[in-house]
Design a protein around this motif. Structure first.
Motif, PDB file in Angstrom:
ATOM      1  N   UNK A 111       0.809  -1.213   0.000  1.00  0.00           N
ATOM      2  CA  UNK A 111       0.000   0.000   0.000  1.00  0.00           C
ATOM      3  C   UNK A 111       0.849   1.273   0.000  1.00  0.00           C
ATOM      4  N   UNK A 112       2.026   1.225   0.609  1.00  0.00           N
ATOM      5  CA  UNK A 112       2.833   2.435   0.767  1.00  0.00           C
ATOM      6  C   UNK A 112       4.017   2.517  -0.180  1.00  0.00           C
ATOM      7  N   UNK A 113       4.527   1.392  -0.645  1.00  0.00           N
ATOM      8  CA  UNK A 113       5.756   1.455  -1.427  1.00  0.00           C
ATOM      9  C   UNK A 113       5.913   0.224  -2.298  1.00  0.00           C
ATOM     10  N   UNK A 114       6.799   0.351  -3.272  1.00  0.00           N
ATOM     11  CA  UNK A 114       7.180  -0.770  -4.119  1.00  0.00           C
ATOM     12  C   UNK A 114       8.491  -1.314  -3.571  1.00  0.00           C
ATOM     13  N   UNK A 115       8.508  -2.595  -3.228  1.00  0.00           N
ATOM     14  CA  UNK A 115       9.677  -3.214  -2.618  1.00  0.00           C
ATOM     15  C   UNK A 115      10.405  -4.036  -3.670  1.00  0.00           C
ATOM     16  N   UNK A 116      11.704  -3.820  -3.782  1.00  0.00           N
ATOM     17  CA  UNK A 116      12.507  -4.513  -4.782  1.00  0.00           C
ATOM     18  C   UNK A 116      13.628  -5.295  -4.106  1.00  0.00           C
ATOM     19  N   UNK A 117      13.607  -6.630  -4.201  1.00  0.00           N
ATOM     20  CA  UNK A 117      14.759  -7.406  -3.698  1.00  0.00           C
ATOM     21  C   UNK A 117      16.021  -6.963  -4.421  1.00  0.00           C
ATOM     22  N   UNK A 118      17.119  -6.837  -3.677  1.00  0.00           N
ATOM     23  CA  UNK A 118      18.323  -6.252  -4.242  1.00  0.00           C
ATOM     24  C   UNK A 118      19.356  -7.263  -4.709  1.00  0.00           C
ATOM     25  N   UNK A 119      19.377  -8.429  -4.119  1.00  0.00           N
ATOM     26  CA  UNK A 119      20.386  -9.423  -4.490  1.00  0.00           C
ATOM     27  C   UNK A 119      19.687 -10.629  -5.116  1.00  0.00           C
ATOM     28  N   UNK A 120      20.472 -11.464  -5.786  1.00  0.00           N
ATOM     29  CA  UNK A 120      19.892 -12.651  -6.422  1.00  0.00           C
ATOM     30  C   UNK A 120      19.293 -13.611  -5.398  1.00  0.00           C
ATOM     31  N   UNK A 121      19.946 -13.725  -4.246  1.00  0.00           N
ATOM     32  CA  UNK A 121      19.399 -14.593  -3.200  1.00  0.00           C
ATOM     33  C   UNK A 121      18.055 -14.065  -2.717  1.00  0.00           C
ATOM     34  N   UNK A 122      17.928 -12.745  -2.608  1.00  0.00           N
ATOM     35  CA  UNK A 122      16.652 -12.159  -2.197  1.00  0.00           C
ATOM     36  C   UNK A 122      15.577 -12.377  -3.257  1.00  0.00           C
ATOM     37  N   UNK A 290      14.162 -32.657   2.583  1.00  0.00           N
ATOM     38  CA  UNK A 290      13.861 -33.506   1.432  1.00  0.00           C
ATOM     39  C   UNK A 290      12.383 -33.506   1.048  1.00  0.00           C
ATOM     40  N   UNK A 291      11.548 -32.751   1.766  1.00  0.00           N
ATOM     41  CA  UNK A 291      10.109 -32.780   1.496  1.00  0.00           C
ATOM     42  C   UNK A 291       9.768 -31.837   0.344  1.00  0.00           C
ATOM     43  N   UNK A 292       9.106 -32.353  -0.658  1.00  0.00           N
ATOM     44  CA  UNK A 292       8.690 -31.554  -1.807  1.00  0.00           C
ATOM     45  C   UNK A 292       7.663 -30.511  -1.365  1.00  0.00           C
ATOM     46  N   UNK A 293       7.818 -29.291  -1.866  1.00  0.00           N
ATOM     47  CA  UNK A 293       6.886 -28.229  -1.520  1.00  0.00           C
ATOM     48  C   UNK A 293       7.367 -27.336  -0.396  1.00  0.00           C
ATOM     49  N   UNK A 294       8.487 -27.707   0.233  1.00  0.00           N
ATOM     50  CA  UNK A 294       9.105 -26.862   1.256  1.00  0.00           C
ATOM     51  C   UNK A 294      10.420 -26.337   0.688  1.00  0.00           C
ATOM     52  N   UNK A 295      10.585 -25.025   0.688  1.00  0.00           N
ATOM     53  CA  UNK A 295      11.817 -24.445   0.136  1.00  0.00           C
ATOM     54  C   UNK A 295      12.699 -23.920   1.257  1.00  0.00           C
ATOM     55  N   UNK A 296      14.003 -24.083   1.081  1.00  0.00           N
ATOM     56  CA  UNK A 296      14.996 -23.530   1.995  1.00  0.00           C
ATOM     57  C   UNK A 296      15.835 -22.522   1.217  1.00  0.00           C
ATOM     58  N   UNK A 297      15.863 -21.294   1.699  1.00  0.00           N
ATOM     59  CA  UNK A 297      16.582 -20.210   1.038  1.00  0.00           C
ATOM     60  C   UNK A 297      17.646 -19.683   1.992  1.00  0.00           C
ATOM     61  N   UNK A 298      18.885 -19.574   1.499  1.00  0.00           N
ATOM     62  CA  UNK A 298      20.007 -19.220   2.364  1.00  0.00           C
ATOM     63  C   UNK A 298      20.631 -17.899   1.931  1.00  0.00           C
ATOM     64  N   UNK A 299      21.037 -17.116   2.924  1.00  0.00           N
ATOM     65  CA  UNK A 299      21.658 -15.813   2.698  1.00  0.00           C
ATOM     66  C   UNK A 299      23.040 -15.794   3.339  1.00  0.00           C
ATOM     67  N   UNK A 300      23.908 -14.933   2.814  1.00  0.00           N
ATOM     68  CA  UNK A 300      25.234 -14.744   3.376  1.00  0.00           C
ATOM     69  C   UNK A 300      25.461 -13.257   3.614  1.00  0.00           C
ATOM     70  N   UNK A 301      26.652 -12.920   4.092  1.00  0.00           N
ATOM     71  CA  UNK A 301      26.990 -11.514   4.322  1.00  0.00           C
ATOM     72  C   UNK A 301      26.884 -10.694   3.038  1.00  0.00           C
TER      73      UNK A 301
END
Length: 324
Positions: A111-122, A290-301
């Motif tokens: 409602x207030x802003x457009x949010x843009x992920x900045x990195x490929x991981x995001x 290992x369960x299909x339909x659950x995603x794990x996303x990892x970030x670094x510094x």
């Protein structure tokens, strides 16, 4: 024999107004780029002339063009965006790599802003939040795990994909007992929930947020308050999940109801549980990967979008205490 000075590189920018924004107030952006590359940047009308070693000129030119493209798209340019561009250059990210991550523009409308992920991981993380009913975001502070999850939740609420947003955190005591703090239960736990309030205030107008919270369309509650509930048609976020015990994590995950999305965020390096109590986040990684339909996303510094020093601090701690 006298060495030949490298020829200057000249970049031309058609929109002088955007060029002013590119240079920054008092040319601060140019000064930052000069300090990082060792080139000298001179402005001549709607052109920027770069003086320095050819390789440094190329690096500075690439960053300047990327920042100008960003301005043409109506986005801001500042110190954090400059830092991001240099980090991307350091990682030598090319178009094929962008495709691997599902590159291109990723935006979240609130409602207030457009949010843009900045990195490929995001970007990959945001895509997974829209694509999966259960997603994990794991990594250090400042990488946007919770902020982006709340943004996606607001987007799904205002577009009618879910009926409510539920945000939760473990109210782990750090030095003070909850019972000793002044006020009623809400006043006692609100300090633990403040980061979630901050994120919501970024995406929803104040009066609308107050009304939604009064109507229980948006809820913020400690993890312990989730017991016994079935969360249907809701966007549910568990923040600071590294501070949930194994039993609490199982309890929370089994709240998932029809039509709901659930996001679990945490930082494995910041566990505040008592010594000897295993983290429910670590157990969830081990048991559910290992369960299909659950995603794990990892970030670094490298995905930190706060002050550039935050990334350096995280890297220093990781070097001293390697994960494992």
């Amino acid at each position: 024999m006298t060495p030949v000075a490298p020829a200057e590189a000249v970049l031309e920018f058609p929109d002088n107004r955007l060029l002013i924004d590119l240079c920054g107030e008092y040319d601060r952006n140019l000064t930052d780029i000069e300090a990082r590359t060792g080139v000298q940047i001179l402005r001549r009308g709607n052109q920027l002339a770069l003086h320095g070693p050819a390789e440094a000129q190329d690096e500075a030119a690439e960053v300047l063009r990327a920042l100008y493209d960003r301005l043409e798209q109506g986005r801001d340019v500042g110190k954090s965006e400059i830092d991001r561009q240099f980090r991307m250059a350091d990682e030598a990210e090319d178009l094929s790599q962008m495709e691997m991550f599902g590159g291109g523009t990723v935006e979240i409308k609130t409602r207030k802003k457009l949010v843009e992920p900045r990195t490929d991981a995001q970007k990959a993380y945001v895509r997974s939040l829209f694509a999966n009913e259960l997603a994990f975001g794991i990594g250090p502070a400042g990488t946007g795990k919770t902020y982006l999850a709340v943004a996606v939740g607001v987007n799904m609420l205002v577009t009618g994909q879910v009926d409510k947003i539920i945000l939760s955190r473990p109210a782990v005591e750090a030095g003070e007992k909850l019972g000793y703090l002044p006020g009623d239960m809400k006043e006692k736990v609100d300090p633990y929930m403040q980061p979630l309030y901050d994120a919501l205030n970024d995406f929803l107008p104040g009066k609308q947020l107050a009304r939604l919270m009064e109507e229980k369309t948006v809820e913020i509650a400690p993890l312990a308050f989730m017991r016994g509930r079935t969360l249907s048609n809701a966007f549910v976020v568990l923040d600071e999940a590294q501070n949930a015990t194994s039993m609490q994590m199982k309890m929370f995950l089994t709240r998932l109801g029809e039509g709901s999305r659930m996001v679990i965020t945490g930082d494995r390096t910041q566990v505040d549980l008592p010594r000897g109590v295993p983290s429910g986040l670590a157990d969830a990684e081990r048991l559910l990967a290992a369960i299909t339909g659950i995603s794990f996303n990892y970030f670094t510094a490298k995905d930190v979008v706060r002050h550039p020093l935050v990334a350096a601090i995280i890297e220093a701690y990781e070097a001293d205490h390697p994960a494992g």
